[in-house]
Design a protein around this motif. Structure first.
Motif, PDB file in Angstrom:
ATOM      1  N   LEU A 292       0.825  -1.215   0.000  1.00  0.00           N
ATOM      2  CA  LEU A 292       0.000   0.000   0.000  1.00  0.00           C
ATOM      3  C   LEU A 292       0.857   1.263   0.000  1.00  0.00           C
ATOM      4  O   LEU A 292       0.483   2.274  -0.604  1.00  0.00           O
ATOM      5  N   LEU A 293       2.012   1.218   0.641  1.00  0.00           N
ATOM      6  CA  LEU A 293       2.903   2.381   0.636  1.00  0.00           C
ATOM      7  C   LEU A 293       3.351   2.723  -0.783  1.00  0.00           C
ATOM      8  O   LEU A 293       3.363   3.890  -1.184  1.00  0.00           O
ATOM      9  N   HIS A 294       3.740   1.702  -1.539  1.00  0.00           N
ATOM     10  CA  HIS A 294       4.139   1.935  -2.926  1.00  0.00           C
ATOM     11  C   HIS A 294       2.962   2.474  -3.752  1.00  0.00           C
ATOM     12  O   HIS A 294       3.126   3.383  -4.579  1.00  0.00           O
ATOM     13  N   LYS A 295       1.792   1.928  -3.517  1.00  0.00           N
ATOM     14  CA  LYS A 295       0.603   2.370  -4.236  1.00  0.00           C
ATOM     15  C   LYS A 295       0.259   3.816  -3.884  1.00  0.00           C
ATOM     16  O   LYS A 295      -0.084   4.629  -4.760  1.00  0.00           O
ATOM     17  N   LEU A 296       0.365   4.158  -2.610  1.00  0.00           N
ATOM     18  CA  LEU A 296       0.085   5.527  -2.167  1.00  0.00           C
ATOM     19  C   LEU A 296       1.093   6.508  -2.754  1.00  0.00           C
ATOM     20  O   LEU A 296       0.730   7.606  -3.172  1.00  0.00           O
ATOM     21  N   GLY A 297       2.356   6.107  -2.778  1.00  0.00           N
ATOM     22  CA  GLY A 297       3.375   6.985  -3.354  1.00  0.00           C
ATOM     23  C   GLY A 297       3.085   7.310  -4.801  1.00  0.00           C
ATOM     24  O   GLY A 297       3.182   8.469  -5.222  1.00  0.00           O
ATOM     25  N   ALA A 298       2.713   6.272  -5.566  1.00  0.00           N
ATOM     26  CA  ALA A 298       2.395   6.483  -6.980  1.00  0.00           C
ATOM     27  C   ALA A 298       1.149   7.351  -7.145  1.00  0.00           C
ATOM     28  O   ALA A 298       1.094   8.243  -8.011  1.00  0.00           O
ATOM     29  N   GLU A 299       0.134   7.117  -6.313  1.00  0.00           N
ATOM     30  CA  GLU A 299      -1.107   7.888  -6.405  1.00  0.00           C
ATOM     31  C   GLU A 299      -0.879   9.350  -6.049  1.00  0.00           C
ATOM     32  O   GLU A 299      -1.387  10.261  -6.721  1.00  0.00           O
ATOM     33  N   LEU A 300      -0.122   9.605  -5.009  1.00  0.00           N
ATOM     34  CA  LEU A 300       0.159  10.980  -4.595  1.00  0.00           C
ATOM     35  C   LEU A 300       0.957  11.721  -5.663  1.00  0.00           C
ATOM     36  O   LEU A 300       0.743  12.918  -5.891  1.00  0.00           O
ATOM     37  N   GLN A 301       1.856  11.009  -6.320  1.00  0.00           N
ATOM     38  CA  GLN A 301       2.602  11.628  -7.409  1.00  0.00           C
ATOM     39  C   GLN A 301       1.678  11.962  -8.590  1.00  0.00           C
ATOM     40  O   GLN A 301       1.791  13.028  -9.188  1.00  0.00           O
ATOM     41  N   SER A 302       0.767  11.039  -8.898  1.00  0.00           N
ATOM     42  CA  SER A 302      -0.141  11.285 -10.025  1.00  0.00           C
ATOM     43  C   SER A 302      -1.065  12.460  -9.747  1.00  0.00           C
ATOM     44  O   SER A 302      -1.483  13.170 -10.667  1.00  0.00           O
ATOM     45  N   ARG A 303      -1.386  12.689  -8.485  1.00  0.00           N
ATOM     46  CA  ARG A 303      -2.231  13.830  -8.096  1.00  0.00           C
ATOM     47  C   ARG A 303      -1.405  15.100  -7.886  1.00  0.00           C
ATOM     48  O   ARG A 303      -1.932  16.136  -7.504  1.00  0.00           O
TER      49      ARG A 303
END
Length: 314
Positions: A292-303
């Motif tokens: 989930l940390l990796h997923k959150l990092g990618a999502e926050l970058q996309s936003r």
């Protein structure tokens, strides 16, 4: 001063107490965090103090052996460890001597512990190598590192002494041992800056690490609900109740660091909170937090919520 891993862990533990209802408000939460950090600092000084007391025991035995008029074949000539240059730095550094005197550590009742360690060390191969090698700062530092890692840290009696003084010390023994070891590893001739100062007694001269911890705690409390919703969005329709309280706090704190600390690289934040999850979570939870940390990092970058400054920080 403090290893930032300590800071992050204490922020997470303080947040856990807050969210579980054990802390009244954010100010008390911060006060508790600073108290725990102060306890860690005292344990650090306790470890150094014990190491110095052991060196003083060697010094006494070395002086005693020199006074023997007719040495016997069984006599062992101990090295005077007070001549070790790293030990000398510790003894002469005000950042050690002042708190060591203030905390009033008393080693006079540990004669049997020092005697047992003394006997073990004299027969250790790394000790024999040390006393037969040419004197140099590098050799002094290398010996002290081996002495601490091989004989002091694993010693059950010494660990019991630490455990008996404080429940916080019992929980953080291994972390502080790692801190002491990595600190000594940084020691250089003529430079005692590796020995930390006591943040609680410096007044307004607050260290960067303490400022970091206070800001991380404050911003996680301030944005916790917002970041909690973002985390739930990324859990593939999992019920929020299925995420353990500690897992959620680790994730919230990591998101806070992603978003609010532009000078900390994304990879550092990922690695730090993955390592922290290994201490506070079960194996199954660690796998969940890691993914989930990796997923959150990618999502926050996309936003575009993560904005890093400096070369190599993206």
């Amino acid at each position: 001063m403090f290893n930032r891993r300590f800071i992050r862990e204490k922020v997470i533990q303080s947040l856990y107490a807050f969210y579980q209802g054990g802390t009244e408000n954010g100010r008390v939460c911060e006060k508790n965090m600073l108290f725990h950090l102060q306890q860690i600092y005292e344990l650090y000084i306790y470890h150094l103090s014990f190491t110095l007391a052991l060196a003083e025991y060697f010094h006494e035995r070395a002086e005693l052996s020199q006074k023997q008029f007719i040495p016997t074949p069984d006599d062992r000539k101990p090295a005077d460890l007070l001549q070790n240059e790293v030990i000398r730095q510790i003894r002469e550094c005000p950042r050690f001597t002042l708190p060591n005197e203030a905390f009033k550590f008393n080693w006079h009742q540990q004669e049997s512990l020092f005697k047992n360690l003394y006997d073990e060390i004299l027969t250790a191969p790394f000790y024999q190598e040390y006393v037969s090698a040419p004197r140099s700062f590098e050799n002094d530092r290398g010996f002290l590192l081996k002495l601490y890692k091989k004989k002091i840290v694993p010693n059950a009696v010494f660990r019991s002494l630490c455990d008996d003084r404080s429940i916080i010390w019992a929980a953080d023994y291994d972390s502080v041992a790692y801190w002491v070891y990595t600190s000594v590893k940084k020691a250089e001739a003529g430079d005692d800056t590796w020995i930390p100062g006591n943040f609680a007694r410096i007044g307004t001269d607050e260290s960067e690490e303490i400022t970091f911890g206070k800001q991380l705690l404050e911003k996680t409390l301030l944005h916790g609900d917002e970041y909690g919703k973002l985390i739930i969005e990324q859990t593939d329709n999992w019920d929020a109740d299925r995420i353990a309280a500690m897992e959620l706090i680790i994730l919230k704190t990591a998101v806070t660091e992603f978003v609010n600390f532009p000078s900390i690289p994304i990879k550092v934040t990922l690695n730090e909170y993955i390592e922290i999850s290994k201490r506070f979570c079960s194996e199954k939870s660690r796998i969940f937090v890691n993914g989930l940390l990796h997923k959150l990092g990618a999502e926050l970058q996309s936003r575009q919520m993560i904005k890093k400054t400096g070369r190599g920080l993206i």
